[in-house]
Design a protein around this motif. Sequence first.
Motif, PDB file in Angstrom:
ATOM      1  N   GLU A 128     -43.776  39.875 -69.900  1.00 29.91           N
ATOM      2  CA  GLU A 128     -44.914  40.261 -69.259  1.00 29.91           C
ATOM      3  C   GLU A 128     -45.347  41.631 -69.963  1.00 29.91           C
ATOM      4  OE1 GLU A 128     -46.330  39.416 -65.728  1.00 29.91           O
ATOM      5  OE2 GLU A 128     -45.805  37.344 -66.346  1.00 29.91           O
ATOM      6  N   ILE A 132     -50.647  43.007 -70.997  1.00 30.59           N
ATOM      7  CA  ILE A 132     -52.037  44.087 -71.010  1.00 30.59           C
ATOM      8  C   ILE A 132     -52.342  44.307 -72.437  1.00 30.59           C
ATOM      9  CG2 ILE A 132     -52.466  46.383 -70.443  1.00 30.59           C
ATOM     10  CD1 ILE A 132     -50.827  46.363 -67.968  1.00 30.59           C
ATOM     11  N   PHE A 135     -54.473  41.519 -73.614  1.00 24.50           N
ATOM     12  CA  PHE A 135     -55.725  41.804 -72.922  1.00 24.50           C
ATOM     13  C   PHE A 135     -56.695  42.546 -73.382  1.00 24.50           C
ATOM     14  CE2 PHE A 135     -58.296  43.663 -69.405  1.00 24.50           C
ATOM     15  CZ  PHE A 135     -58.854  42.471 -69.100  1.00 24.50           C
ATOM     16  N   GLY A 139     -59.876  41.191 -75.614  1.00 24.69           N
ATOM     17  CA  GLY A 139     -61.223  41.623 -75.027  1.00 24.69           C
ATOM     18  C   GLY A 139     -61.893  42.891 -75.822  1.00 24.69           C
ATOM     19  N   MET A 140     -61.285  43.846 -76.420  1.00 21.71           N
ATOM     20  CA  MET A 140     -61.908  44.780 -77.141  1.00 21.71           C
ATOM     21  C   MET A 140     -62.166  44.487 -78.566  1.00 21.71           C
ATOM     22  SD  MET A 140     -60.433  48.583 -77.020  1.00 21.71           S
ATOM     23  CE  MET A 140     -59.040  48.441 -78.098  1.00 21.71           C
ATOM     24  N   TRP A 151     -60.093  36.968 -70.505  1.00 21.54           N
ATOM     25  CA  TRP A 151     -59.837  36.840 -68.883  1.00 21.54           C
ATOM     26  C   TRP A 151     -59.174  35.411 -68.914  1.00 21.54           C
ATOM     27  CZ3 TRP A 151     -59.939  40.285 -65.911  1.00 21.54           C
ATOM     28  CH2 TRP A 151     -60.669  41.203 -65.853  1.00 21.54           C
ATOM     29  N   ILE A 155     -55.483  35.580 -66.931  1.00 22.32           N
ATOM     30  CA  ILE A 155     -55.347  34.938 -65.570  1.00 22.32           C
ATOM     31  C   ILE A 155     -54.332  33.577 -65.626  1.00 22.32           C
ATOM     32  CG2 ILE A 155     -56.421  33.460 -63.711  1.00 22.32           C
ATOM     33  CD1 ILE A 155     -57.637  36.393 -63.848  1.00 22.32           C
ATOM     34  N   ALA A 158     -50.679  35.011 -66.052  1.00 15.47           N
ATOM     35  CA  ALA A 158     -50.466  35.842 -64.382  1.00 15.47           C
ATOM     36  C   ALA A 158     -49.859  34.612 -63.643  1.00 15.47           C
ATOM     37  CB  ALA A 158     -51.515  36.652 -64.139  1.00 15.47           C
ATOM     38  N   LEU A 159     -50.781  33.722 -63.426  1.00  9.67           N
ATOM     39  CA  LEU A 159     -50.573  32.429 -62.609  1.00  9.67           C
ATOM     40  C   LEU A 159     -49.208  31.730 -62.936  1.00  9.67           C
ATOM     41  CD1 LEU A 159     -51.868  31.548 -59.926  1.00  9.67           C
ATOM     42  CD2 LEU A 159     -53.015  29.877 -61.434  1.00  9.67           C
TER      43      LEU A 159
ATOM     44  N   THR B 372     -62.552  56.306 -74.921  1.00  9.64           N
ATOM     45  CA  THR B 372     -63.031  57.159 -75.798  1.00  9.64           C
ATOM     46  C   THR B 372     -63.226  58.663 -75.052  1.00  9.64           C
ATOM     47  OG1 THR B 372     -65.212  56.103 -75.691  1.00  9.64           O
ATOM     48  CG2 THR B 372     -63.923  55.674 -77.365  1.00  9.64           C
ATOM     49  N   THR B 382     -54.426  53.040 -66.697  1.00 14.85           N
ATOM     50  CA  THR B 382     -54.065  51.614 -67.388  1.00 14.85           C
ATOM     51  C   THR B 382     -52.692  51.346 -66.558  1.00 14.85           C
ATOM     52  OG1 THR B 382     -55.131  51.842 -69.511  1.00 14.85           O
ATOM     53  CG2 THR B 382     -53.812  49.841 -69.272  1.00 14.85           C
ATOM     54  N   ALA B 386     -51.879  48.405 -63.988  1.00 12.38           N
ATOM     55  CA  ALA B 386     -50.893  47.616 -64.083  1.00 12.38           C
ATOM     56  C   ALA B 386     -50.036  47.442 -63.042  1.00 12.38           C
ATOM     57  CB  ALA B 386     -50.095  47.586 -65.563  1.00 12.38           C
ATOM     58  N   VAL B 391     -47.309  44.235 -62.693  1.00 18.86           N
ATOM     59  CA  VAL B 391     -46.972  43.768 -64.085  1.00 18.86           C
ATOM     60  C   VAL B 391     -45.622  44.117 -63.848  1.00 18.86           C
ATOM     61  CG1 VAL B 391     -47.330  44.219 -66.367  1.00 18.86           C
ATOM     62  CG2 VAL B 391     -49.082  43.860 -65.171  1.00 18.86           C
ATOM     63  N   ALA B 424     -52.674  36.355 -58.735  1.00 19.15           N
ATOM     64  CA  ALA B 424     -53.309  36.001 -59.911  1.00 19.15           C
ATOM     65  C   ALA B 424     -54.834  36.597 -59.716  1.00 19.15           C
ATOM     66  CB  ALA B 424     -53.864  34.566 -60.037  1.00 19.15           C
ATOM     67  N   PHE B 427     -54.549  40.152 -60.642  1.00 18.99           N
ATOM     68  CA  PHE B 427     -54.938  40.603 -62.111  1.00 18.99           C
ATOM     69  C   PHE B 427     -56.304  40.634 -62.285  1.00 18.99           C
ATOM     70  CE2 PHE B 427     -50.169  39.590 -62.328  1.00 18.99           C
ATOM     71  CZ  PHE B 427     -50.109  40.226 -63.442  1.00 18.99           C
ATOM     72  N   TYR B 428     -57.114  39.876 -61.806  1.00 21.66           N
ATOM     73  CA  TYR B 428     -58.533  39.888 -62.220  1.00 21.66           C
ATOM     74  C   TYR B 428     -59.160  41.141 -61.892  1.00 21.66           C
ATOM     75  CZ  TYR B 428     -63.469  38.591 -62.792  1.00 21.66           C
ATOM     76  OH  TYR B 428     -64.477  38.708 -63.019  1.00 21.66           O
ATOM     77  N   PHE B 431     -57.820  44.446 -63.362  1.00 26.73           N
ATOM     78  CA  PHE B 431     -57.945  44.483 -65.030  1.00 26.73           C
ATOM     79  C   PHE B 431     -59.529  44.757 -65.259  1.00 26.73           C
ATOM     80  CE2 PHE B 431     -54.426  42.451 -67.423  1.00 26.73           C
ATOM     81  CZ  PHE B 431     -53.327  43.120 -66.533  1.00 26.73           C
ATOM     82  N   GLN B 432     -60.384  44.517 -63.998  1.00 27.25           N
ATOM     83  CA  GLN B 432     -61.554  44.876 -64.309  1.00 27.25           C
ATOM     84  C   GLN B 432     -61.890  46.436 -64.645  1.00 27.25           C
ATOM     85  OE1 GLN B 432     -64.427  43.231 -63.883  1.00 27.25           O
ATOM     86  NE2 GLN B 432     -64.219  41.710 -62.484  1.00 27.25           N
ATOM     87  N   ILE B 434     -59.597  48.168 -66.357  1.00 26.40           N
ATOM     88  CA  ILE B 434     -59.019  48.491 -67.526  1.00 26.40           C
ATOM     89  C   ILE B 434     -60.069  47.699 -68.665  1.00 26.40           C
ATOM     90  CG2 ILE B 434     -57.424  47.626 -69.201  1.00 26.40           C
ATOM     91  CD1 ILE B 434     -55.525  47.110 -67.049  1.00 26.40           C
ATOM     92  N   ARG B 435     -61.060  46.673 -68.221  1.00 27.26           N
ATOM     93  CA  ARG B 435     -61.960  46.045 -69.073  1.00 27.26           C
ATOM     94  C   ARG B 435     -63.166  47.317 -69.190  1.00 27.26           C
ATOM     95  NH1 ARG B 435     -66.428  41.917 -67.460  1.00 27.26           N
ATOM     96  NH2 ARG B 435     -66.496  43.356 -65.578  1.00 27.26           N
ATOM     97  N   TYR B 438     -61.948  49.983 -71.551  1.00 25.16           N
ATOM     98  CA  TYR B 438     -61.938  49.769 -72.910  1.00 25.16           C
ATOM     99  C   TYR B 438     -62.922  48.943 -73.823  1.00 25.16           C
ATOM    100  CZ  TYR B 438     -57.327  52.163 -72.431  1.00 25.16           C
ATOM    101  OH  TYR B 438     -56.339  53.153 -72.412  1.00 25.16           O
ATOM    102  N   TRP B 439     -63.369  48.176 -73.067  1.00 24.26           N
ATOM    103  CA  TRP B 439     -64.205  47.012 -73.635  1.00 24.26           C
ATOM    104  C   TRP B 439     -65.629  47.533 -73.633  1.00 24.26           C
ATOM    105  CZ3 TRP B 439     -63.382  41.404 -71.535  1.00 24.26           C
ATOM    106  CH2 TRP B 439     -62.001  41.089 -71.577  1.00 24.26           C
ATOM    107  N   ARG B 440     -66.147  48.224 -72.567  1.00 24.05           N
ATOM    108  CA  ARG B 440     -67.442  48.810 -72.319  1.00 24.05           C
ATOM    109  C   ARG B 440     -67.716  50.038 -73.113  1.00 24.05           C
ATOM    110  NH1 ARG B 440     -69.518  46.158 -67.184  1.00 24.05           N
ATOM    111  NH2 ARG B 440     -69.073  43.866 -67.740  1.00 24.05           N
ATOM    112  N   LYS B 441     -68.760  50.234 -73.351  1.00 26.84           N
ATOM    113  CA  LYS B 441     -69.241  51.857 -73.953  1.00 26.84           C
ATOM    114  C   LYS B 441     -69.987  52.256 -72.866  1.00 26.84           C
ATOM    115  CE  LYS B 441     -68.631  51.844 -78.773  1.00 26.84           C
ATOM    116  NZ  LYS B 441     -68.184  50.318 -79.166  1.00 26.84           N
TER     117      LYS B 441
END
Lengths: 495, 482
Positions: A128, A132, A135, A139-140, A151, A155, A158-159, B372, B382, B386, B391, B424, B427-428, B431-432, B434-435, B438-441
């Motif tokens: 595991e 991260i 992910f 995603g990035m 995603w 998911i 994880a499940l 950043t 993070t 986690a 995790v 499960a 995790f969603y 991780f929002q 974390i998203r 890192y993913w968004r600017k």
Amino acid sequence: MSIIFVLIPILAAIAILCGCKARLTALIASGLTLILGLGSVFCWKADVWSVTLQVLSKPSIHLAMGFYDGMSLIMVLLSVLVLFTAVFAGKAPEGRAKLYYSSILLIGAGGLGAFLSTDLFFFYAFHELALIPTFLMIGMLGTGERKEAAWKITIYLALGSIILLAGLIWLVSASGSDTWLFRDLLASNIDPNAQSGIAALLIVGFGVLISLFPFHSWAAPAYAAAPAPVAMLHAGVLKKFGLFGLIRLYPMVPSGMQDWLGWLIVLLLCNILWVGFVTINQKRLDMMLGNSSVMHMGYIFLAFAALIQAGGAEANPIAIPGAVVLMFAHGISIALLFLLTDVVRQKAGTVELAELGGLAKSTPRLAFLFGLAGMASIGLPGLANFSGEVLVFLSGFENYKGEGFGCVQVATILALWGVVISAVYMLRAYRQTFQGPASSVTESAKDLKLSDQIPAIILATALLVVGLYPNSLLSLLKKPPCCSGCDQNTEQAEQ
Amino acid sequence: MPAYWLEAFVLISGIVLLLLEAFIPSRHKTLIAIGSIGALVFALVLLFLVKDPDPANTEMARFYAWDASAKFFKGFTLLAGILTIFLGLDYRKTLSKFTANPDSEDGTGEYYCLILFATAGMMWMASAKDLVSLFVSLELSTITFYILVAYMRRNVGSLEAGVKFLILGALSTGFLVYGISWLYGASGSTELSAIGASITEANSTYLLFGLALILISLAFKVGAVPLHLWIPDVYQGSPTPTTSFLSIASKASGFAISLRVLEPFLNNPVTHDKTVAILSILAGATILVGNLAAIPQTNFKRLLAYSSIANAGFILLAVAAWDKGSDLTSAQIVGFYLAIYLIMTFAAFFILSTIHRNTGSEEISAFEGLGTRNPFLALMTTIVMAAMAGVPLTAGFYGKFFSFEAAVQANLWVPISIGFIGVAAGFYYYFQIIRAMYWRKSLDESPIKVCPLSFYALITLTSLLIIFGFFPQPILWLLQAA
């Protein structure tokens, strides 16, 4: 001290995050693990290399690492080969080098830790570790539908892991073993009534991680969207974790697995035939490879089914070698294919099969390497996958006495058609990518530079060596399991 | 010095500091905070030095338990109190903005003293083994919390939270008293061990009814279904230090007394099965509600609120699997889970208050571009997320692992399968974050500053999460040997 295998990449990842030069550090770290991995093939002494530290007294969990048997060694070899080539082939985008290389190293460390653990708990936990970084990377830095893919894989995994965890807990508590060490668990006997439920949880839990039909829909989009090193490591190494686990845990729940054999055969045939047809229909090179890697898992499950039917490794002595050689071969070949697909994407700017064509003229070396990997993936004799597939198919008929076909034999015959399906999609993809008239995007493509070739050549060499001399792997499998020395180490640690 | 002087010491320090506070000029109000921290640290040291209560003092021995669990939860509460006051120091600008005079710190002094009172109440709760002392100590902490929640009296959100908390709190007190009277009526005693000894087939129905009423009131305290509705609004409206204190210390002491109340019922074969059934239903419902309702949240504080409900569900799962696990007792699992939960949640609240100070927002969108803007803070966030998601190789995993282990061994497969969905979903939503990082600017690319206090607190808490992720034994040592 086999824990070094895990420590090197983790420490390197930390060093990178603290400011060391990203690519250089990652290359040195993964190179070191590669050297260590190759070294341990040649001087393999299980007991010298194992370590056992108790981290928790109740439930008794040990941070135990070592080459449990030849299968661990082969999987570690696969991991270090793919890790090094993935780092080498990786091209970090501007300003993201730290995150990029440390993520790759952590994914690799997760795989290595899982294969080296001789304690069920850390076997599970290390896998595991990759979650991260995967992910984040998809995603990035992914391409295409990266967000949905990231995603989905997170998911699903994880499940799958939490179901697996319940199965493992049940397994340990039903075994009555005091510890979570493989050695103690394998020595115990589990009540046949409990075995069936445990086996179901294990098959579903591991099945999600291996992308067993119908839990496979996360795999192809994730691999297609992932940056090349992540796809290489995940499809090549981490997906083998589930199969490795099933084979490793099988002796504890033989009769439970027997109960689910029929279901397993149906599902694995769906993996081979259904997903095979899905693969033929793909329009993009990366999606095709992702689906093909799902499909090939079916063959390894076939060997597992033969093992279940025979009732043990003694009754069917080629099922496990077949599965292990195919796991290794598939890991190397799919990593090579993802690596080269990424090169195609860089050179041509697209991986839509309809827009590609004629690349062989402008990039002959790329075409040759891709062809080699593609042929290996189909199962051409002389390349590693062939040795594995032959053993798998033979294992289906190992105990055949000439008195009507059992379900495993029927499954083997149907699975043979998978080779034809593989040939159809792989050759078509090759033709559409590399042959025919050059399209506008491929005319100006430049061939591989030397630095791009090195990782590809390493992987191709591994395919050839195992293909021409499969005994190089098979002889490792014959080594005796380690555990004379593990005992001593445990005692020392407990004192 | 006998053990019960600990509570008295904390209480007296609170009163003395409150008196001193009236005479301290407004620019020196932080002295009160330092004094409070000093008092709590001193009490924490004393915890290891005090003698066992005198057995000759029978009245006290009837009310006051002094065992491993009592010691552990007292230490836990003290630690949570100390960290809350640190967080309060970090937060005092906002506190004074919404109290007496925005430019001075006039209104902040009492805040630290109130935390001492609540701490004393919760320390007593850890030792309560009689329904009367349970009720009194619980009310001491709950009434203090009414004030702590509504402390920012010029802020509508804080007042609204206070009113909601007060109404539901009063309701739950009603349930508690009603339940206590049923238990007393059916058994003739308010002492929990005597009640346990009096259980027979004949009176078990009345006792179980009384227990169910008490459980409803304790569900309010730990934030479990059915009395979980106050949590999101109160968490969002309260001052952040109060929120963290409420979600950690108050939950922990709620579980401490739940264990004491449930123990006689779970150990008695007559009532065991029915009690487990009640707890399984509560656990399953709490896991489901907490995790599913967390998914659509856009505010980080509300997300933490639902996550605190979800965690209460996982802890209840361990309680429902009462001592069927071969390895750890349910009480140990609860203590362990809460210890990890303390580390994770305080880390999350330190992150939240840093983000709030820099961006003025507590929404998840405030985390955008953190990868950043401050890579180090992003990395620590993070790790914390986690750990919260569970995790492996972070400490957060072990709490869930032990819960599931006990539940599997007790064959509670229905709540376990609900737990699968819960994990499960977890995790969603974790991780929002974390998203977002890192993913968004973010439009605003200015770096985010972390003040030294939060920085060291965060470094300590996150490294503890990693260390315990590999080597969780120290917490169990504390639980077993405390």
